[in-house]
Design an enzyme around this catalytic site. Sequence first.
Site, mmCIF file in Angstrom:
data_model
loop_
_atom_site.group_PDB
_atom_site.id
_atom_site.type_symbol
_atom_site.label_atom_id
_atom_site.label_comp_id
_atom_site.label_asym_id
_atom_site.label_seq_id
_atom_site.Cartn_x
_atom_site.Cartn_y
_atom_site.Cartn_z
ATOM 1 N N HIS A 217 0.805 -1.230 0.000
ATOM 2 C CA HIS A 217 0.000 0.000 0.000
ATOM 3 C C HIS A 217 0.834 1.274 0.000
ATOM 4 O O HIS A 217 0.283 2.368 -0.042
ATOM 5 C CB HIS A 217 -0.915 0.027 1.233
ATOM 6 C CG HIS A 217 -0.171 0.277 2.507
ATOM 7 N ND1 HIS A 217 0.538 -0.700 3.146
ATOM 8 C CD2 HIS A 217 0.006 1.396 3.234
ATOM 9 C CE1 HIS A 217 1.111 -0.208 4.217
ATOM 10 N NE2 HIS A 217 0.811 1.069 4.299
HETATM 11 C C1 UD1 Z 1 -1.688 5.290 6.425
HETATM 12 C C2 UD1 Z 1 -0.313 5.715 6.943
HETATM 13 C C3 UD1 Z 1 0.700 4.627 6.672
HETATM 14 C C4 UD1 Z 1 0.233 3.279 7.185
HETATM 15 C C5 UD1 Z 1 -1.147 2.976 6.615
HETATM 16 C C6 UD1 Z 1 -1.676 1.668 7.120
HETATM 17 C C7 UD1 Z 1 0.111 8.140 6.841
HETATM 18 C C8 UD1 Z 1 0.909 9.192 6.173
HETATM 19 N N1 UD1 Z 1 0.159 6.917 6.285
HETATM 20 O O1 UD1 Z 1 -1.568 5.169 5.006
HETATM 21 O O2 UD1 Z 1 1.914 4.955 7.320
HETATM 22 O O3 UD1 Z 1 1.151 2.288 6.811
HETATM 23 O O4 UD1 Z 1 -2.033 4.041 6.987
HETATM 24 O O5 UD1 Z 1 -2.912 1.366 6.574
HETATM 25 O O6 UD1 Z 1 -0.510 8.416 7.836
HETATM 26 N N2 UD1 Z 1 -8.950 4.824 2.553
HETATM 27 C C9 UD1 Z 1 -10.189 4.273 2.562
HETATM 28 N N3 UD1 Z 1 -10.721 3.920 3.775
HETATM 29 C C10 UD1 Z 1 -10.065 4.106 4.946
HETATM 30 C C11 UD1 Z 1 -8.791 4.702 4.912
HETATM 31 C C12 UD1 Z 1 -8.238 5.052 3.724
HETATM 32 O O7 UD1 Z 1 -10.824 4.076 1.533
HETATM 33 O O8 UD1 Z 1 -10.603 3.736 6.016
HETATM 34 C C13 UD1 Z 1 -8.333 5.184 1.250
HETATM 35 C C14 UD1 Z 1 -8.685 6.555 0.746
HETATM 36 O O9 UD1 Z 1 -8.727 6.486 -0.633
HETATM 37 C C15 UD1 Z 1 -7.502 7.375 1.171
HETATM 38 C C16 UD1 Z 1 -6.369 6.377 1.012
HETATM 39 O O10 UD1 Z 1 -6.934 5.125 1.370
HETATM 40 O O11 UD1 Z 1 -7.354 8.518 0.428
HETATM 41 C C17 UD1 Z 1 -5.171 6.652 1.853
HETATM 42 O O12 UD1 Z 1 -5.511 6.767 3.237
HETATM 43 P P1 UD1 Z 1 -4.558 7.572 4.232
HETATM 44 O O13 UD1 Z 1 -5.112 7.536 5.596
HETATM 45 O O14 UD1 Z 1 -4.220 8.901 3.651
HETATM 46 O O15 UD1 Z 1 -3.178 6.787 4.168
HETATM 47 P P2 UD1 Z 1 -2.860 5.217 4.079
HETATM 48 O O16 UD1 Z 1 -2.379 4.908 2.709
HETATM 49 O O17 UD1 Z 1 -3.957 4.385 4.640
#
Ligand code: UD1
Length: 380
Positions: A217
């Site tokens: 991811h």
């Molecule tokens: C975040 C952490 C990362 C960790 C990961 C574990 C940061 C900078 N990154 O990354 O270090 O390894 O979590 O999972 O904080 N999304 C959903 N549903 C959710 C959450 C996210 O659909 O419940 C999707 C959305 O499209 C969102 C994308 O995932 O834009 C990224 O989510 P985000 O919280 O920005 O970062 P992660 O990639 O999950």
Amino acid sequence: MPVSSPIICVVGARPNFMKMAAILPALKGGDSPLNTYLVHTGQHYDAAMKDAFFHQLDIPSPDIDLEVGSGTHAVQTAEIMRRFEPIIDSQNPGAVLVVGDVNSTIACALVAVKKGVPVIHVEAGLRSRDRTMPEEINRILVDQLSDYLFTTERVALDNLTSEGISEKKVHFVGNVMIDTLLRLLPKAPEASSILAKLASDVPFKAESGSYGLLTMHRPSNVDKVEVLEGLLRQLASISNEIPLIFPVHPRTRAQIRRFGLEDILLESNLLALPPIGYLEMLGLMKGARVVLTDSGGIQEETTALGIPCVTIRENTERPITVTSGTNTLVGTDKAKIRGAVMEVLQGGGKAGRIPEYWDGKAALRIAAILQDGFADVCAR
Ligand code: UD1
């Protein structure tokens, strides 16, 4: 008698939950229990990324969910800060405890320190030396702001002192994520029963000990079409040697869809699943022949379980998983990924040993220090 101040404990994203699951009961237990207040920022909000974890990990419902959701780094971080500040005003905490390196970690630490509230960082001092990783920026900044820094491996102290942080603030306590793993491993379903269930739902054949488990991811691996496509094609090809089970993170799922790469998943022996629960993940890790990942926590969990791990990254902030554990770094080079997997299939992979203090008692060590330091302000 005045009500004592709590230690505000912050979670936001999936890898925070397993850490807090060990810390909260330790702070609230023992002979000098502390008052705690649990904040969920809502950075992760899908049921599969949140509710299943709270339930399986026995974490109490948060005292408040800030429901920030997704956004750019700036928007997400700013929104967490904006919504967290009034919580500090109303709770008057003795300290704010943050874990790991996600955006929720830096956002809440920054609000706390500007309000004169001590910051406690669990999992301090890890460095990948790769400043293109958002987490590396979060780690460096949070450590600079923290009054108590709890570390998981000895090299963290060198990293911190070289950045001018006083040794007096740093405590080597071990790994709280492994506390939770050791506690819940007996409750994890056997891989064979998870596989039997999968086999009844989809045409996918794998037996315990004869499959690989894949997670991916990191923005560096999934946000550029040429990188993601190259990796998926290579992993699909590897899945002809060993079937791969692939619980897909929402970020990765969205990118696969955006770039139109779904076909690669369908043509191979690569089983793409929605995100799975913590216990199912433990069960699948334990039964895997090899794990392929770009996650931080999974590098540590495979080392604790003695399962060979092939890390699809150029660097790691957790070097002990390579020097002592079962981890091999291969980056995104396709030949290296295949080579490392084949080495495990043919030779069994690195045996590894359990790092110092990854013994299930890290949270108790943290609690002993904090119960001493905050007895006057935060006692229950
Ligand atoms: C975040 C952490 C990362 C960790 C990961 C574990 C940061 C900078 N990154 O990354 O270090 O390894 O979590 O999972 O904080 N999304 C959903 N549903 C959710 C959450 C996210 O659909 O419940 C999707 C959305 O499209 C969102 C994308 O995932 O834009 C990224 O989510 P985000 O919280 O920005 O970062 P992660 O990639 O999950």
